[in-house]
Motif scaffolding. Sequence first.
Motif, PDB file in Angstrom:
ATOM      1  N   ARG A  62       0.836  -1.199   0.000  1.00 18.52           N
ATOM      2  CA  ARG A  62       0.000   0.000   0.000  1.00 18.52           C
ATOM      3  C   ARG A  62       0.875   1.255   0.000  1.00 18.52           C
ATOM      4  N   ARG A  63       0.656   2.109  -0.997  1.00 16.54           N
ATOM      5  CA  ARG A  63       1.387   3.375  -1.102  1.00 16.54           C
ATOM      6  C   ARG A  63       0.652   4.440  -0.283  1.00 16.54           C
ATOM      7  N   VAL A  64       1.391   5.105   0.599  1.00 16.91           N
ATOM      8  CA  VAL A  64       0.824   6.151   1.436  1.00 16.91           C
ATOM      9  C   VAL A  64       1.660   7.417   1.237  1.00 16.91           C
ATOM     10  N   GLU A  65       1.024   8.473   0.771  1.00 18.27           N
ATOM     11  CA  GLU A  65       1.708   9.740   0.549  1.00 18.27           C
ATOM     12  C   GLU A  65       1.336  10.722   1.663  1.00 18.27           C
ATOM     13  N   ILE A  66       2.345  11.315   2.264  1.00 14.89           N
ATOM     14  CA  ILE A  66       2.166  12.273   3.356  1.00 14.89           C
ATOM     15  C   ILE A  66       2.672  13.612   2.846  1.00 14.89           C
ATOM     16  N   ARG A  67       1.790  14.616   2.772  1.00 17.56           N
ATOM     17  CA  ARG A  67       2.142  15.846   2.066  1.00 17.56           C
ATOM     18  C   ARG A  67       1.789  17.101   2.863  1.00 17.56           C
ATOM     19  N   HIS A  68       2.632  18.110   2.692  1.00 18.23           N
ATOM     20  CA  HIS A  68       2.311  19.473   3.107  1.00 18.23           C
ATOM     21  C   HIS A  68       1.971  20.242   1.837  1.00 18.23           C
TER      22      HIS A  68
ATOM     23  N   PRO B 203      -3.322   7.197  -2.961  1.00 18.35           N
ATOM     24  CA  PRO B 203      -3.657   7.402  -4.377  1.00 18.35           C
ATOM     25  C   PRO B 203      -4.320   6.198  -5.025  1.00 18.35           C
ATOM     26  N   GLY B 204      -3.975   5.005  -4.569  1.00 19.51           N
ATOM     27  CA  GLY B 204      -4.599   3.826  -5.158  1.00 19.51           C
ATOM     28  C   GLY B 204      -6.074   3.714  -4.843  1.00 19.51           C
ATOM     29  N   GLU B 205      -6.455   4.140  -3.642  1.00 23.10           N
ATOM     30  CA  GLU B 205      -7.851   4.043  -3.199  1.00 23.10           C
ATOM     31  C   GLU B 205      -8.590   5.373  -3.323  1.00 23.10           C
ATOM     32  N   LYS B 206      -7.852   6.446  -3.619  1.00 21.86           N
ATOM     33  CA  LYS B 206      -8.400   7.807  -3.707  1.00 21.86           C
ATOM     34  C   LYS B 206      -9.093   8.238  -2.410  1.00 21.86           C
ATOM     35  N   VAL B 207      -8.458   7.874  -1.299  1.00 18.62           N
ATOM     36  CA  VAL B 207      -8.927   8.259   0.033  1.00 18.62           C
ATOM     37  C   VAL B 207      -7.965   9.305   0.592  1.00 18.62           C
ATOM     38  N   LEU B 208      -8.528  10.383   1.123  1.00 16.30           N
ATOM     39  CA  LEU B 208      -7.732  11.481   1.666  1.00 16.30           C
ATOM     40  C   LEU B 208      -8.109  11.743   3.119  1.00 16.30           C
ATOM     41  N   TYR B 209      -7.086  11.888   3.953  1.00 17.89           N
ATOM     42  CA  TYR B 209      -7.247  12.335   5.337  1.00 17.89           C
ATOM     43  C   TYR B 209      -6.729  13.768   5.387  1.00 17.89           C
ATOM     44  N   SER B 210      -7.635  14.725   5.601  1.00 18.82           N
ATOM     45  CA  SER B 210      -7.303  16.142   5.390  1.00 18.82           C
ATOM     46  C   SER B 210      -6.893  16.884   6.649  1.00 18.82           C
ATOM     47  N   GLY B 211      -7.066  16.277   7.838  1.00 16.96           N
ATOM     48  CA  GLY B 211      -6.927  17.088   9.035  1.00 16.96           C
ATOM     49  C   GLY B 211      -7.899  18.253   8.983  1.00 16.96           C
ATOM     50  N   ASP B 212      -7.594  19.327   9.696  1.00 15.78           N
ATOM     51  CA  ASP B 212      -8.527  20.449   9.792  1.00 15.78           C
ATOM     52  C   ASP B 212      -8.451  21.418   8.615  1.00 15.78           C
ATOM     53  N   LEU B 213      -7.750  21.051   7.557  1.00 15.78           N
ATOM     54  CA  LEU B 213      -7.842  21.851   6.329  1.00 15.78           C
ATOM     55  C   LEU B 213      -9.256  21.831   5.776  1.00 15.78           C
ATOM     56  N   VAL B 214      -9.970  20.723   5.979  1.00 15.66           N
ATOM     57  CA  VAL B 214     -11.353  20.587   5.514  1.00 15.66           C
ATOM     58  C   VAL B 214     -12.214  20.168   6.693  1.00 15.66           C
TER      59      VAL B 214
END
Length: 317
Positions: free
Chosen positions: A152-158, A173-184
């Motif tokens: 499983r590829r996990v991208e951690i980004r600022h 990216p493979g599952e198109k699931v995003l964890y946004s924190g309080d940005l959203v």
Amino acid sequence: MSKVFASQGDLEEKQVSFVELAPGAYAYTAEGDPNTGVIVGDDGVMVIDTQATPAMAEDVIRRIREVTDKPVKYVVLTHYHAVRVLGASAYGAEHIIASRGTLDLIEERGQQDYESEVGRFPRLFQGVDTVPGLTWPTLVFDQGMTLWMGGRRVEIRHLGRGHTKGDTVVWLPGEKVLYSGDLVEYGATPYTGDAYLKEWPETLARLRGLGAERLVPGRGDALTTPETVEAAIAGTQSFLTQMYASVAGSRAAGRSLKEAYDEAYALLQPQFGEWVIFDHCLPFDITRAYDESGDYPDPRIWTAERDTEMWHSLQNG
């Protein structure tokens, strides 16, 4: 009658949900309380935001153990706020991951934030005596990093500054699931007391460009369709842009902070007043907007004393 400070009157327990958005990708949500993400890889587990205390993290761990016995290898801090990070010690993770901006903020103001948030959110700091101290990252990145949790590829980004200067998202990216924190946020009022309001909408535009089809916001329900993902991003953007424009306009016209607060509240309440913690957030949000549109491009440090003085002066006139 004086209003109860911040969320001190919010004592009702929330109903917790633990939802699988894609195979091995989970959201721990609680009716507008801070969310936690869980990713189960081939060789271990990643926890995204930890809850406020080790005692409260135990319920997340219980949910994890319902679906896997793999060890928690990684904890990711989406930003530095105490309510998100101080439960980290409960997981026994090999690595605690944060952006450079988040580390800077922990060093600069982590203790003051801890003390002020405990005063604002007593219900969210159950078992506060179990907190061993500030949470310090062991892996720090500048713009991003990629982990492979087995296959499983996990991208951690600022993606840019917004809710804080160190905001981090976790993207599958493979599952198109995003964890946004309080940005959203979704159905919950953005807290902007430590924000970069002029940059936040641009950061959201980059976040939108990832093309998430499922999203775990900082607060609110886990979102499982592209339509609800877009509604959450657009709703957050709308709140931010309307609030900042109102306050900046008031300041440019020479109005006081209290006058700017009253005008912005009247504008926003009909549209967003039903969102979780609306009355809690608005004094902090409008104070930051007033600062940013004037002499403080960077957020000032909130202390417990500054919290209560500001909040009462605006809420109670």
